[in-house]
Every structure is written in structure tokens, then in C-alpha cells.
Design a protein around this motif. Structure first.
Motif, PDB file in Angstrom:
ATOM      1  N   ALA A  75       1.038  -1.132  -0.079  1.00 31.41           N
ATOM      2  CA  ALA A  75       0.067   0.187  -0.067  1.00 31.41           C
ATOM      3  C   ALA A  75       0.754   1.143  -0.001  1.00 31.41           C
ATOM      4  O   ALA A  75       1.933   1.138   0.717  1.00 31.41           O
ATOM      5  CB  ALA A  75      -0.781  -0.120   1.338  1.00 31.41           C
ATOM      6  N   GLY A  76       0.563   2.292  -0.793  1.00 29.06           N
ATOM      7  CA  GLY A  76       1.464   3.532  -1.005  1.00 29.06           C
ATOM      8  C   GLY A  76       1.255   4.293   0.270  1.00 29.06           C
ATOM      9  O   GLY A  76       0.340   4.105   1.244  1.00 29.06           O
ATOM     10  N   SER A  77       1.704   5.373   0.356  1.00 30.15           N
ATOM     11  CA  SER A  77       1.464   6.404   1.548  1.00 30.15           C
ATOM     12  C   SER A  77       0.420   7.000   1.629  1.00 30.15           C
ATOM     13  O   SER A  77      -0.207   7.102   2.498  1.00 30.15           O
ATOM     14  CB  SER A  77       2.800   7.207   1.500  1.00 30.15           C
ATOM     15  OG  SER A  77       2.857   8.102   0.294  1.00 30.15           O
ATOM     16  N   GLY A  78      -0.147   7.195   0.299  1.00 23.31           N
ATOM     17  CA  GLY A  78      -1.269   7.920   0.275  1.00 23.31           C
ATOM     18  C   GLY A  78      -2.385   7.080   0.841  1.00 23.31           C
ATOM     19  O   GLY A  78      -3.565   7.526   1.665  1.00 23.31           O
ATOM     20  N   GLU A  79      -2.350   5.700   0.728  1.00 29.38           N
ATOM     21  CA  GLU A  79      -3.440   4.965   1.154  1.00 29.38           C
ATOM     22  C   GLU A  79      -3.493   4.933   2.667  1.00 29.38           C
ATOM     23  O   GLU A  79      -4.581   4.778   3.370  1.00 29.38           O
ATOM     24  CB  GLU A  79      -3.308   3.484   0.733  1.00 29.38           C
ATOM     25  CG  GLU A  79      -2.946   3.080  -0.660  1.00 29.38           C
ATOM     26  CD  GLU A  79      -4.173   3.728  -1.596  1.00 29.38           C
ATOM     27  OE1 GLU A  79      -5.343   3.399  -1.255  1.00 29.38           O
ATOM     28  OE2 GLU A  79      -3.713   4.256  -2.683  1.00 29.38           O
ATOM     29  N   PHE A  80      -2.407   5.077   3.519  1.00 27.58           N
ATOM     30  CA  PHE A  80      -2.438   5.305   4.657  1.00 27.58           C
ATOM     31  C   PHE A  80      -3.203   6.314   5.267  1.00 27.58           C
ATOM     32  O   PHE A  80      -4.174   6.157   6.320  1.00 27.58           O
ATOM     33  CB  PHE A  80      -0.915   5.143   5.248  1.00 27.58           C
ATOM     34  CG  PHE A  80      -0.904   5.443   6.905  1.00 27.58           C
ATOM     35  CD1 PHE A  80      -1.292   4.506   7.733  1.00 27.58           C
ATOM     36  CD2 PHE A  80      -0.734   6.731   7.246  1.00 27.58           C
ATOM     37  CE1 PHE A  80      -1.332   4.651   9.023  1.00 27.58           C
ATOM     38  CE2 PHE A  80      -0.609   7.017   8.690  1.00 27.58           C
ATOM     39  CZ  PHE A  80      -0.916   6.029   9.649  1.00 27.58           C
ATOM     40  N   HIS A  81      -3.229   7.464   4.640  1.00 30.49           N
ATOM     41  CA  HIS A  81      -3.953   8.679   5.050  1.00 30.49           C
ATOM     42  C   HIS A  81      -5.273   8.406   4.943  1.00 30.49           C
ATOM     43  O   HIS A  81      -6.140   8.758   5.687  1.00 30.49           O
ATOM     44  CB  HIS A  81      -3.407   9.777   4.407  1.00 30.49           C
ATOM     45  CG  HIS A  81      -1.893  10.226   4.868  1.00 30.49           C
ATOM     46  ND1 HIS A  81      -1.641  10.567   6.238  1.00 30.49           N
ATOM     47  CD2 HIS A  81      -0.804  10.313   4.070  1.00 30.49           C
ATOM     48  CE1 HIS A  81      -0.205  10.747   6.027  1.00 30.49           C
ATOM     49  NE2 HIS A  81       0.197  10.584   5.006  1.00 30.49           N
ATOM     50  N   VAL A  82      -5.526   7.859   3.672  1.00 32.29           N
ATOM     51  CA  VAL A  82      -7.297   7.473   3.257  1.00 32.29           C
ATOM     52  C   VAL A  82      -7.792   6.592   4.433  1.00 32.29           C
ATOM     53  O   VAL A  82      -8.732   7.079   4.908  1.00 32.29           O
ATOM     54  CB  VAL A  82      -7.306   6.935   1.850  1.00 32.29           C
ATOM     55  CG1 VAL A  82      -8.624   6.460   1.718  1.00 32.29           C
ATOM     56  CG2 VAL A  82      -6.807   7.949   1.112  1.00 32.29           C
ATOM     57  N   TYR A  83      -6.788   5.609   4.884  1.00 31.46           N
ATOM     58  CA  TYR A  83      -7.529   4.605   5.909  1.00 31.46           C
ATOM     59  C   TYR A  83      -7.511   5.491   7.139  1.00 31.46           C
ATOM     60  O   TYR A  83      -8.806   5.346   7.877  1.00 31.46           O
ATOM     61  CB  TYR A  83      -6.308   3.539   5.990  1.00 31.46           C
ATOM     62  CG  TYR A  83      -6.613   2.439   7.042  1.00 31.46           C
ATOM     63  CD1 TYR A  83      -7.641   1.891   7.169  1.00 31.46           C
ATOM     64  CD2 TYR A  83      -5.757   2.753   8.148  1.00 31.46           C
ATOM     65  CE1 TYR A  83      -7.816   1.168   8.485  1.00 31.46           C
ATOM     66  CE2 TYR A  83      -5.865   2.107   9.357  1.00 31.46           C
ATOM     67  CZ  TYR A  83      -7.066   1.231   9.652  1.00 31.46           C
ATOM     68  OH  TYR A  83      -7.100   0.427  10.588  1.00 31.46           O
ATOM     69  N   ARG A  84      -6.781   6.340   7.399  1.00 31.28           N
ATOM     70  CA  ARG A  84      -6.717   6.997   8.939  1.00 31.28           C
ATOM     71  C   ARG A  84      -7.648   7.630   8.745  1.00 31.28           C
ATOM     72  O   ARG A  84      -8.563   7.797   9.966  1.00 31.28           O
ATOM     73  CB  ARG A  84      -5.417   8.005   8.995  1.00 31.28           C
ATOM     74  CG  ARG A  84      -5.105   8.153  10.394  1.00 31.28           C
ATOM     75  CD  ARG A  84      -3.977   9.001  10.569  1.00 31.28           C
ATOM     76  NE  ARG A  84      -3.816  10.170   9.281  1.00 31.28           N
ATOM     77  CZ  ARG A  84      -3.211  11.380   9.539  1.00 31.28           C
ATOM     78  NH1 ARG A  84      -2.564  11.589  10.540  1.00 31.28           N
ATOM     79  NH2 ARG A  84      -3.156  12.149   8.637  1.00 31.28           N
ATOM     80  N   HIS A  85      -8.347   8.481   7.778  1.00 27.24           N
ATOM     81  CA  HIS A  85      -9.400   9.342   7.880  1.00 27.24           C
ATOM     82  C   HIS A  85     -10.774   8.537   7.905  1.00 27.24           C
ATOM     83  O   HIS A  85     -11.648   9.120   8.760  1.00 27.24           O
ATOM     84  CB  HIS A  85      -9.323  10.384   6.663  1.00 27.24           C
ATOM     85  CG  HIS A  85      -8.083  11.318   6.462  1.00 27.24           C
ATOM     86  ND1 HIS A  85      -8.086  12.049   7.574  1.00 27.24           N
ATOM     87  CD2 HIS A  85      -7.445  11.681   5.588  1.00 27.24           C
ATOM     88  CE1 HIS A  85      -7.096  13.068   7.490  1.00 27.24           C
ATOM     89  NE2 HIS A  85      -6.465  12.558   6.047  1.00 27.24           N
ATOM     90  N   LEU A  86     -10.872   7.591   7.226  1.00 27.24           N
ATOM     91  CA  LEU A  86     -11.933   6.668   7.372  1.00 27.24           C
ATOM     92  C   LEU A  86     -12.059   6.200   8.642  1.00 27.24           C
ATOM     93  O   LEU A  86     -13.182   6.101   9.080  1.00 27.24           O
ATOM     94  CB  LEU A  86     -11.747   5.435   6.249  1.00 27.24           C
ATOM     95  CG  LEU A  86     -11.982   5.667   4.716  1.00 27.24           C
ATOM     96  CD1 LEU A  86     -11.747   4.466   3.975  1.00 27.24           C
ATOM     97  CD2 LEU A  86     -13.342   6.078   4.384  1.00 27.24           C
ATOM     98  N   ARG A  87     -11.082   5.745   9.284  1.00 25.23           N
ATOM     99  CA  ARG A  87     -11.065   5.201  10.440  1.00 25.23           C
ATOM    100  C   ARG A  87     -11.618   6.416  11.515  1.00 25.23           C
ATOM    101  O   ARG A  87     -12.356   6.069  12.823  1.00 25.23           O
ATOM    102  CB  ARG A  87      -9.723   4.715  10.907  1.00 25.23           C
ATOM    103  CG  ARG A  87      -9.743   4.034  12.646  1.00 25.23           C
ATOM    104  CD  ARG A  87      -8.329   3.242  12.666  1.00 25.23           C
ATOM    105  NE  ARG A  87      -7.313   4.648  12.872  1.00 25.23           N
ATOM    106  CZ  ARG A  87      -6.201   4.384  13.130  1.00 25.23           C
ATOM    107  NH1 ARG A  87      -5.619   3.347  13.555  1.00 25.23           N
ATOM    108  NH2 ARG A  87      -5.555   5.468  13.338  1.00 25.23           N
ATOM    109  N   ARG A  88     -10.975   7.431  11.376  1.00 27.31           N
ATOM    110  CA  ARG A  88     -11.455   8.652  12.300  1.00 27.31           C
ATOM    111  C   ARG A  88     -12.849   8.985  12.029  1.00 27.31           C
ATOM    112  O   ARG A  88     -13.469   9.183  13.126  1.00 27.31           O
ATOM    113  CB  ARG A  88     -10.484   9.845  11.985  1.00 27.31           C
ATOM    114  CG  ARG A  88     -10.854  11.131  12.887  1.00 27.31           C
ATOM    115  CD  ARG A  88     -10.023  11.993  12.511  1.00 27.31           C
ATOM    116  NE  ARG A  88     -10.108  12.641  11.129  1.00 27.31           N
ATOM    117  CZ  ARG A  88     -10.995  13.556  10.643  1.00 27.31           C
ATOM    118  NH1 ARG A  88     -11.933  13.841  11.243  1.00 27.31           N
ATOM    119  NH2 ARG A  88     -10.881  13.669   9.325  1.00 27.31           N
TER     120      ARG A  88
END
Length: 192
Positions: A75-88
Motif C-alpha cells: 500500500a502506498g503512503s497515500g493509502e495510509f492517510h485515506v485509511y486513517r481518515h476513514l477510521r477517524r
């Protein structure tokens, strides 16, 4: 000078208004005083009332999630931020739902407590009403017995206890004998 007079005599503006001096409030109390003065200049004009702000509610869960992230690497670095926002966002939604459920439970408890208090108050008033009625009946019976004692010489009473009836009969008999004694003359004048 002609431009100055032309500026003041615009057709759209009324010339009746006076220019108010600019006053800058130094304290919150002064600011409130100025607002009140502005409102009271024209009491016929309705005061502006701000609308109540709407309650914040989270965005609903997505119906279809695209680009579902798996547990595999890559997973790329951008996917991590997407996941983090979805989780929040999901945590916020869950917290909101929990708070709403808690608020509804408190409302239900409050309504139950109100109903219990109302029923308890009704019970107390019913009990006191019954007590007042009993006292009223006792007073009426006592008054009736007193009136019967004054008016009639029957000796009959509406008392429920037999000992009370016997005592009243004895008192009536005593009163009759006293009245009989008073009625019989001890001497007659003019008789030989």
C-alpha cells in the motif's frame, strides 16, 4: 463644492437621518449597551433573533467502499492517510451513536421519573382527600347528634357502638327526669 452637495443629495438616500458619531466599545458591557441603544432607537422594528444552530451529525457510513485495503503489503503512503481518515470518521460516528443512545436512555428515565412522581403525588392527594372526607363526616355526625339532642327527646341515636347507645340513653333518661322535676310545682298558690 458642487460635488459635495451633489454627494449628499442622492435620490436613493433620505436626508432626515443624522450622522451618528463612531463609538468604539472598550468593554463588553459597553458593547452590549450600544447594541441595546441601537435596538431601542426604533422599537417598532423587530429585533433580529439568531436561529438555533443545528446539531452536528456525522456523515453516514458509505454504502459501497471502493479500493478496499487488504492486509497485504504494497500500500502506498497515500493509502495510509485515506485509511486513517476513514477510521477517524467511523470512530466519530460510533461515538455520536453512543451519545445519542445515552441521551435517549436519559430521556426515557426522566419521563419514567416524572410519571412516578405524578402517581406518588396523586396517591398523597387521594389519601389526604380521604382523611378530609372522614373528618367532614365526623363533624356532620357530631352536629347531627347535637341537633337531635336539642330538638328531639327520642333517645335514639345513629351511633354504631352499643355502649355509646346505652350511654346516650342513660343521659337522655337523666335529662328527662331533670325536666320532670322542673315541671312539677313545689307549691300551688291560691289553693287551700
Amino acid at each position: 463644492m458642487a460635488a459635495h452637495t451633489q454627494k449628499n443629495n442622492k435620490p436613493g438616500k433620505s436626508g432626515g437621518k443624522e450622522a451618528q458619531p463612531l463609538i468604539l466599545p472598550k468593554t463588553p458591557a459597553e458593547e452590549q449597551r450600544l447594541k441595546l441603544e441601537r435596538l431601542m432607537r426604533n422599537p417598532d422594528k423587530p429585533a433580529p433573533l439568531p436561529e438555533r444552530p443545528k446539531e452536528w451529525s456525522p456523515r453516514g457510513p458509505p454504502e459501497f467502499v471502493r479500493d478496499v485495503m487488504g492486509s497485504s503489503a504494497g500500500a502506498g503512503s497515500g493509502e495510509f492517510h485515506v485509511y486513517r481518515h476513514l477510521r477517524r470518521r467511523e470512530y466519530q460516528r460510533q461515538d455520536f451513536l453512543d451519545k445519542m443512545a445515552e441521551k435517549q436512555d436519559k430521556d426515557v428515565d426522566y419521563l419514567k421519573r416524572l410519571e412516578q412522581n405524578r402517581l406518588a403525588a396523586e396517591e398523597r392527594t387521594a389519601k389526604r382527600r380521604k382523611k378530609r372526607e372522614k373528618l367532614k363526616q365526623k363533624k356532620q355526625l357530631a352536629k347531627k347528634a347535637k341537633m337531635e339532642g336539642k330538638d328531639g327527646k327520642d333517645g335514639d341515636s345513629n351511633s354504631s357502638s352499643s355502649s355509646g347507645e346505652e350511654a346516650e340513653k342513660e343521659e337522655d333518661a337523666d335529662e328527662e327526669t331533670k325536666e320532670d322535676d322542673a315541671e312539677t310545682p313545689s307549691f300551688i298558690m291560691g289553693k287551700k
